[in-house]
Scaffold this motif. Structure first.
Motif, PDB file in Angstrom:
ATOM      1  N   SER A  45       2.835   3.128  71.242  1.00  0.00           N
ATOM      2  CA  SER A  45       2.855   2.071  72.260  1.00  0.00           C
ATOM      3  C   SER A  45       3.767   2.468  73.416  1.00  0.00           C
ATOM      4  O   SER A  45       3.456   2.206  74.590  1.00  0.00           O
ATOM      5  N   THR A  46       4.873   3.122  73.076  1.00  0.00           N
ATOM      6  CA  THR A  46       5.781   3.622  74.110  1.00  0.00           C
ATOM      7  C   THR A  46       5.083   4.671  74.975  1.00  0.00           C
ATOM      8  O   THR A  46       5.218   4.673  76.207  1.00  0.00           O
ATOM      9  N   LEU A  47       4.329   5.545  74.338  1.00  0.00           N
ATOM     10  CA  LEU A  47       3.595   6.578  75.077  1.00  0.00           C
ATOM     11  C   LEU A  47       2.548   5.949  76.004  1.00  0.00           C
ATOM     12  O   LEU A  47       2.337   6.421  77.124  1.00  0.00           O
ATOM     13  N   THR A  48       1.905   4.893  75.517  1.00  0.00           N
ATOM     14  CA  THR A  48       0.924   4.194  76.351  1.00  0.00           C
ATOM     15  C   THR A  48       1.582   3.605  77.592  1.00  0.00           C
ATOM     16  O   THR A  48       1.048   3.701  78.707  1.00  0.00           O
ATOM     17  N   ASP A  49       2.751   3.005  77.410  1.00  0.00           N
ATOM     18  CA  ASP A  49       3.480   2.426  78.549  1.00  0.00           C
ATOM     19  C   ASP A  49       3.827   3.485  79.593  1.00  0.00           C
ATOM     20  O   ASP A  49       3.907   3.181  80.794  1.00  0.00           O
ATOM     21  N   LEU A  50       4.020   4.715  79.143  1.00  0.00           N
ATOM     22  CA  LEU A  50       4.356   5.812  80.054  1.00  0.00           C
ATOM     23  C   LEU A  50       3.123   6.468  80.666  1.00  0.00           C
ATOM     24  O   LEU A  50       3.249   7.348  81.521  1.00  0.00           O
ATOM     25  N   GLY A  51       1.944   6.088  80.219  1.00  0.00           N
ATOM     26  CA  GLY A  51       0.709   6.658  80.754  1.00  0.00           C
ATOM     27  C   GLY A  51       0.218   7.891  80.034  1.00  0.00           C
ATOM     28  O   GLY A  51      -0.787   8.489  80.446  1.00  0.00           O
ATOM     29  N   VAL A  52       0.868   8.269  78.941  1.00  0.00           N
ATOM     30  CA  VAL A  52       0.487   9.500  78.246  1.00  0.00           C
ATOM     31  C   VAL A  52      -0.924   9.410  77.680  1.00  0.00           C
ATOM     32  O   VAL A  52      -1.712  10.359  77.786  1.00  0.00           O
ATOM     33  N   THR A  53      -1.270   8.278  77.077  1.00  0.00           N
ATOM     34  CA  THR A  53      -2.589   8.154  76.449  1.00  0.00           C
ATOM     35  C   THR A  53      -3.726   8.096  77.467  1.00  0.00           C
ATOM     36  O   THR A  53      -4.898   8.246  77.100  1.00  0.00           O
ATOM     37  N   ALA A  54      -3.391   7.903  78.740  1.00  0.00           N
ATOM     38  CA  ALA A  54      -4.422   7.800  79.780  1.00  0.00           C
ATOM     39  C   ALA A  54      -4.553   9.070  80.619  1.00  0.00           C
ATOM     40  O   ALA A  54      -5.351   9.111  81.556  1.00  0.00           O
ATOM     41  N   LEU A  55      -3.818  10.105  80.281  1.00  0.00           N
ATOM     42  CA  LEU A  55      -3.730  11.280  81.146  1.00  0.00           C
ATOM     43  C   LEU A  55      -5.086  11.883  81.503  1.00  0.00           C
ATOM     44  O   LEU A  55      -5.373  12.142  82.676  1.00  0.00           O
ATOM     45  N   LEU A  56      -5.936  12.124  80.528  1.00  0.00           N
ATOM     46  CA  LEU A  56      -7.212  12.797  80.788  1.00  0.00           C
ATOM     47  C   LEU A  56      -8.399  11.842  80.854  1.00  0.00           C
ATOM     48  O   LEU A  56      -9.537  12.277  81.004  1.00  0.00           O
ATOM     49  N   VAL A  57      -8.118  10.553  80.767  1.00  0.00           N
ATOM     50  CA  VAL A  57      -9.189   9.563  80.869  1.00  0.00           C
ATOM     51  C   VAL A  57      -9.583   9.395  82.338  1.00  0.00           C
ATOM     52  O   VAL A  57      -8.720   9.298  83.213  1.00  0.00           O
ATOM     53  N   PRO A  58     -10.893   9.381  82.647  1.00  0.00           N
ATOM     54  CA  PRO A  58     -11.329   9.203  84.043  1.00  0.00           C
ATOM     55  C   PRO A  58     -10.814   7.888  84.641  1.00  0.00           C
ATOM     56  O   PRO A  58     -10.611   6.906  83.938  1.00  0.00           O
ATOM     57  N   GLU A  59     -10.641   7.908  85.950  1.00  0.00           N
ATOM     58  CA  GLU A  59     -10.093   6.737  86.633  1.00  0.00           C
ATOM     59  C   GLU A  59     -10.991   5.511  86.492  1.00  0.00           C
ATOM     60  O   GLU A  59     -10.502   4.382  86.492  1.00  0.00           O
ATOM     61  N   ARG A  60     -12.311   5.719  86.362  1.00  0.00           N
ATOM     62  CA  ARG A  60     -13.215   4.566  86.246  1.00  0.00           C
ATOM     63  C   ARG A  60     -12.994   3.785  84.948  1.00  0.00           C
ATOM     64  O   ARG A  60     -13.464   2.653  84.811  1.00  0.00           O
ATOM     65  N   PHE A  61     -12.291   4.403  84.008  1.00  0.00           N
ATOM     66  CA  PHE A  61     -11.936   3.710  82.760  1.00  0.00           C
ATOM     67  C   PHE A  61     -10.447   3.379  82.736  1.00  0.00           C
ATOM     68  O   PHE A  61      -9.846   3.270  81.662  1.00  0.00           O
ATOM     69  N   GLU A  89      -5.495  15.434  69.560  1.00  0.00           N
ATOM     70  CA  GLU A  89      -6.890  15.008  69.480  1.00  0.00           C
ATOM     71  C   GLU A  89      -7.170  13.785  70.347  1.00  0.00           C
ATOM     72  O   GLU A  89      -8.184  13.727  71.053  1.00  0.00           O
ATOM     73  N   SER A  90      -6.281  12.806  70.298  1.00  0.00           N
ATOM     74  CA  SER A  90      -6.533  11.545  70.997  1.00  0.00           C
ATOM     75  C   SER A  90      -6.255  11.636  72.489  1.00  0.00           C
ATOM     76  O   SER A  90      -6.976  11.055  73.301  1.00  0.00           O
ATOM     77  N   VAL A  91      -5.212  12.385  72.861  1.00  0.00           N
ATOM     78  CA  VAL A  91      -4.802  12.446  74.264  1.00  0.00           C
ATOM     79  C   VAL A  91      -5.518  13.556  75.029  1.00  0.00           C
ATOM     80  O   VAL A  91      -5.921  13.367  76.175  1.00  0.00           O
ATOM     81  N   ALA A  92      -5.698  14.720  74.394  1.00  0.00           N
ATOM     82  CA  ALA A  92      -6.189  15.889  75.125  1.00  0.00           C
ATOM     83  C   ALA A  92      -7.634  16.263  74.841  1.00  0.00           C
ATOM     84  O   ALA A  92      -8.259  16.934  75.661  1.00  0.00           O
ATOM     85  N   VAL A  93      -8.171  15.869  73.693  1.00  0.00           N
ATOM     86  CA  VAL A  93      -9.509  16.326  73.309  1.00  0.00           C
ATOM     87  C   VAL A  93     -10.556  15.219  73.391  1.00  0.00           C
ATOM     88  O   VAL A  93     -11.620  15.400  73.998  1.00  0.00           O
ATOM     89  N   ALA A  94     -10.278  14.075  72.800  1.00  0.00           N
ATOM     90  CA  ALA A  94     -11.260  12.986  72.767  1.00  0.00           C
ATOM     91  C   ALA A  94     -11.731  12.562  74.165  1.00  0.00           C
ATOM     92  O   ALA A  94     -12.933  12.340  74.365  1.00  0.00           O
ATOM     93  N   PRO A  95     -10.838  12.439  75.174  1.00  0.00           N
ATOM     94  CA  PRO A  95     -11.327  12.050  76.499  1.00  0.00           C
ATOM     95  C   PRO A  95     -12.316  13.056  77.090  1.00  0.00           C
ATOM     96  O   PRO A  95     -13.224  12.667  77.838  1.00  0.00           O
ATOM     97  N   VAL A  96     -12.152  14.330  76.763  1.00  0.00           N
ATOM     98  CA  VAL A  96     -13.090  15.340  77.262  1.00  0.00           C
ATOM     99  C   VAL A  96     -14.429  15.217  76.548  1.00  0.00           C
ATOM    100  O   VAL A  96     -15.497  15.330  77.167  1.00  0.00           O
ATOM    101  N   LEU A  97     -14.391  14.957  75.249  1.00  0.00           N
ATOM    102  CA  LEU A  97     -15.629  14.822  74.488  1.00  0.00           C
ATOM    103  C   LEU A  97     -16.396  13.558  74.873  1.00  0.00           C
ATOM    104  O   LEU A  97     -17.626  13.567  74.991  1.00  0.00           O
TER     105      LEU A  97
END
Length: 317
Positions: A45-61, A89-97
């Protein structure tokens, strides 16, 4: 060419360090290993607040669509603190897949944690029992998956599961997703190597032998200096690989594999030197160094072992 982070990237790294230093990560890792994911999810949850989980997610999402170097910055700090869970897997790979999949929004918001199996080099899914989404990918396709049998891992906080594809196939850039996994893994290894070096330097200042701090002895100085050199040489290779991966028209395979090899070697040297500096106390379960020692051993082969990556570097010439 000079590789250096800009002020914004340095501030990003500092903010992650500040947040994780106060988040009780070692206790969360130990709890995760015992099956209690509550403390670890608070770290996420702390990482989410910092934007880490959204790093590779497209802006439209509602993602950030960050540069690969920004991913390396984050992953190095997460490796430094040995954050539990399938962060690669969740931060760097799943958004690409997933790319155009609406579930990317849940990845960005932290509502969804994903894990990935990408055979043959990543045959099992990490922490599939605690992930909300299991992806099985390969040959340009990705499917939702289901967890199978659990397998032993050298790191109790990284549980490994068989994963069976159960959903419809969707087109996916599985080759690029794999490269991001390797890159993120290399960055975590650099961070872990740096963490063990910092811990060893601090311990060498405090522990005395024959009336002197052990850090005053040349043998210890030289050993830790060797680790420092290895880590500092690996880090720019990881950043260089991120720059190569940013150019989608270029073949980044050689640079990514070279980064993994250098990072794995540096982390292994740091682990050995740290254990020698601390002595047997460093490998007791009560000592936080043990968490890093186990994590490095697990990560070195998590996305293809160094021997495979060395071969890929040679074949690129």
């Amino acid at each position: 060419m000079k590789f250096d982070l800009d002020d914004q990237q340095r501030d990003f790294a500092a903010s992650i360090d500040a947040a994780l230093s106060a988040a009780g990560v070692p206790a969360a890792v130990r709890a995760w290993a015992q099956g209690d994911t509550g403390p670890g999810r608070k770290v996420w949850s702390t990482l989410t607040d910092l934007g880490v989980t959204a790093l590779l997610v497209p802006e439209r999402f509602d993602g950030i669509a960050a540069h690969p170097v920004d991913v390396v910055v984050a992953m190095e700090r997460l490796g430094y603190w040995a954050v539990p869970g399938p962060v690669i897997e969740s931060v760097a790979v799943a958004p690409v897949l997933l790319a155009d999949d609406d579930r990317c929004g849940a990845l960005a918001s932290g509502e969804l944690i994903a894990t990935v199996a990408l055979p043959p080099l990543v045959p099992r899914a990490v922490d599939a029992d605690s992930a909300g989404l299991i992806l099985v990918a390969g040959d340009g396709e990705v499917r939702d998956g289901a967890a199978g049998d659990q397998h032993e891992s050298v790191d109790p906080a990284r549980k490994l599961f068989d994963a069976t594809a159960s959903g419809d196939a969707q087109n996916a850039d599985t080759a690029r997703a794999f490269e991001f996994g390797v890159l993120a893994n290399a960055a975590q290894l650099v961070g872990a190597g740096q963490a063990m070096l910092d811990a060893s330097v601090e311990y060498a200042k405090q522990r005395s032998q024959f009336g002197r701090p052990i850090g005053s002895y040349q043998a210890i100085k030289h050993k830790l200096a060797d680790v420092y050199i290895e880590v500092e040489l690996a880090r720019p290779l990881v950043y260089g690989a991120a720059l190569s991966l940013a150019d989608e028209s270029a073949d980044a395979t050689r640079d990514v594999s070279a980064a993994l090899v250098a990072a794995a070697d540096a982390a292994l040297l740091s682990a050995r030197s740290s254990l020698q500096t601390h002595g047997a106390i460093g490998f007791t379960q009560e000592h936080d160094l043990s968490l890093l020692l186990l994590r490095v051993q697990a990560l070195r082969s998590a996305w293809g072992d160094p021997t495979w990556h060395r071969r890929r570097v040679l074949e690129a010439f």
